[in-house]
Design a protein around this motif. Structure first.
Motif, PDB file in Angstrom:
ATOM      1  N   THR A  98     -18.606 -19.484 -56.318  1.00  0.00           N
ATOM      2  CA  THR A  98     -18.316 -19.140 -57.621  1.00  0.00           C
ATOM      3  C   THR A  98     -19.836 -18.749 -58.297  1.00  0.00           C
ATOM      4  N   ARG A 101     -20.501 -15.100 -57.204  1.00  0.00           N
ATOM      5  CA  ARG A 101     -19.855 -14.352 -57.923  1.00  0.00           C
ATOM      6  C   ARG A 101     -20.434 -13.953 -59.211  1.00  0.00           C
ATOM      7  N   VAL A 141     -11.944 -10.813 -61.113  1.00  0.00           N
ATOM      8  CA  VAL A 141     -12.926 -11.881 -61.226  1.00  0.00           C
ATOM      9  C   VAL A 141     -13.813 -11.760 -62.507  1.00  0.00           C
ATOM     10  N   ARG A 147     -15.012 -16.727 -61.757  1.00  0.00           N
ATOM     11  CA  ARG A 147     -13.728 -17.304 -61.553  1.00  0.00           C
ATOM     12  C   ARG A 147     -12.616 -16.297 -61.367  1.00  0.00           C
ATOM     13  N   LEU A 148     -11.546 -16.458 -60.483  1.00  0.00           N
ATOM     14  CA  LEU A 148     -10.298 -15.604 -60.462  1.00  0.00           C
ATOM     15  C   LEU A 148      -9.796 -15.680 -62.100  1.00  0.00           C
ATOM     16  N   ARG A 189     -13.602 -12.290 -54.917  1.00  0.00           N
ATOM     17  CA  ARG A 189     -12.935 -13.706 -54.543  1.00  0.00           C
ATOM     18  C   ARG A 189     -12.190 -14.078 -53.103  1.00  0.00           C
ATOM     19  N   SER A 190     -11.441 -12.952 -52.907  1.00  0.00           N
ATOM     20  CA  SER A 190     -10.468 -12.862 -51.707  1.00  0.00           C
ATOM     21  C   SER A 190     -10.073 -11.468 -51.532  1.00  0.00           C
ATOM     22  N   ASN A 193      -6.144 -12.365 -51.808  1.00  0.00           N
ATOM     23  CA  ASN A 193      -5.454 -13.684 -52.863  1.00  0.00           C
ATOM     24  C   ASN A 193      -3.964 -13.979 -52.732  1.00  0.00           C
ATOM     25  N   ASP A 217     -11.051 -18.235 -48.138  1.00  0.00           N
ATOM     26  CA  ASP A 217     -10.553 -17.143 -48.881  1.00  0.00           C
ATOM     27  C   ASP A 217     -10.205 -15.757 -48.026  1.00  0.00           C
TER      28      ASP A 217
END
Length: 278
Positions: A98, A101, A141, A147-148, A189-190, A193, A217
């Motif tokens: 996190t 990111r 993100v 964060r997502l 993030r992924s 997801n 992820d």
């Protein structure tokens, strides 16, 4: 008995990822497997573009055919070695993904001011409303928190803004401002997801890309971690598709090859997809 719910998860993969996903979907539809009938569509980056088009009822064959039309931009886009060094420089010095990111979000604010790519810039049409009749979830993100953030019809966010945020590739497109926050590519993030589909009974994931900063992820791990009662399948590009698309996922000139490779691969995976979807 409660009705069975089916989820289609569409992952990130740039311009060639859009073409490959549409090739897979068109080939499966031709084989009688209609993933476009999903109750839930989860879209990330390229998958958000495809998911929005499908959820709005655009025929998959029409979307597939568009991949053979001339690109709508004369500015070639690509991820350069320098960009990859900057990505790594943001993520590698920190243990927490996190926090990485957040660092990447700061870099993303330096992106060139290019127009968003969805809806097509020459359409001249207003932003469409969120689709009714099925749920569309778009992943992005938060550039400030790392964060997502998910957007859907209940989020009160413009659909075009949500999709543009989901595929705002850092250092290529600028983050998208929504409600005073800035959002960037959900693939940070992924790549897919897929965990956002954990409440569905049947899940098919199309993931053009599979690498993530955290092992947990990666689409393979997320699909494996779905609840035990969930029927699930992950489809990723085969060797022929990877060779057809090349390494630059933003190369619009590779769209026809990626679309054809996806359609060819659909024949090989149709039975496995049907077993999960039916």
């Amino acid at each position: 008995m409660p009705e069975t719910t089916r989820a289609l998860v569409l992952g990130s993969g740039g311009i060639t990822g859009i073409a490959w996903e549409l090739g897979i979907l068109a080939g499966l539809a031709e084989a009688g497997v209609r993933l476009t009938e999903a109750d839930l569509v989860v879209g990330t980056s390229a998958g958000a573009v495809v998911g929005a088009e499908l959820a709005l009822g655009r025929p998959v064959e029409e979307l597939y055919a568009r991949q053979f039309e001339p690109a709508d931009t004369d500015r070639p886009l690509r991820t350069t070695p320098g960009m990859m060094v900057r990505y790594a420089g943001a993520m590698l010095p920190v243990r927490n993904a996190t926090a990485g990111r957040v660092r990447l979000g700061r870099l993303a604010l330096e992106a060139r001011d290019l127009p968003m790519a969805w809806p097509p810039r020459d359409s001249g049409s207003p932003s469409p409303a969120w689709p009714a009749g099925r749920r569309l979830v778009v992943a992005a993100v938060d550039a400030g928190s790392g964060r997502l953030r998910t957007f859907d019809a209940a989020s009160g966010v413009d659909l075009t803004d949500a999709v543009s945020a989901s595929h705002a590739v850092p250092l290529i497109w600028p983050p998208v401002a929504i409600d005073g926050r800035h959002y960037l590519d959900g693939g940070m993030r992924s790549p897919a997801n897929a965990d956002l589909a954990a409440d569905a009974d049947r899940v098919v994931v199309l993931a053009p890309l599979t690498r993530a900063w955290r092992l947990a992820d990666r689409p393979q791990r997320q699909v494996a971690a779905l609840p035990s009662g969930v029927a699930r399948l992950l489809v990723t590009p085969d060797r022929a598709a990877r060779r057809a698309t090349g390494w630059n996922t933003l190369n619009a000139g590779k769209r026809p090859a990626a679309a054809l490779a996806g359609r060819a691969q659909a024949a090989a995976v149709a039975d496995a997809v049907r077993a999960v979807w039916s």
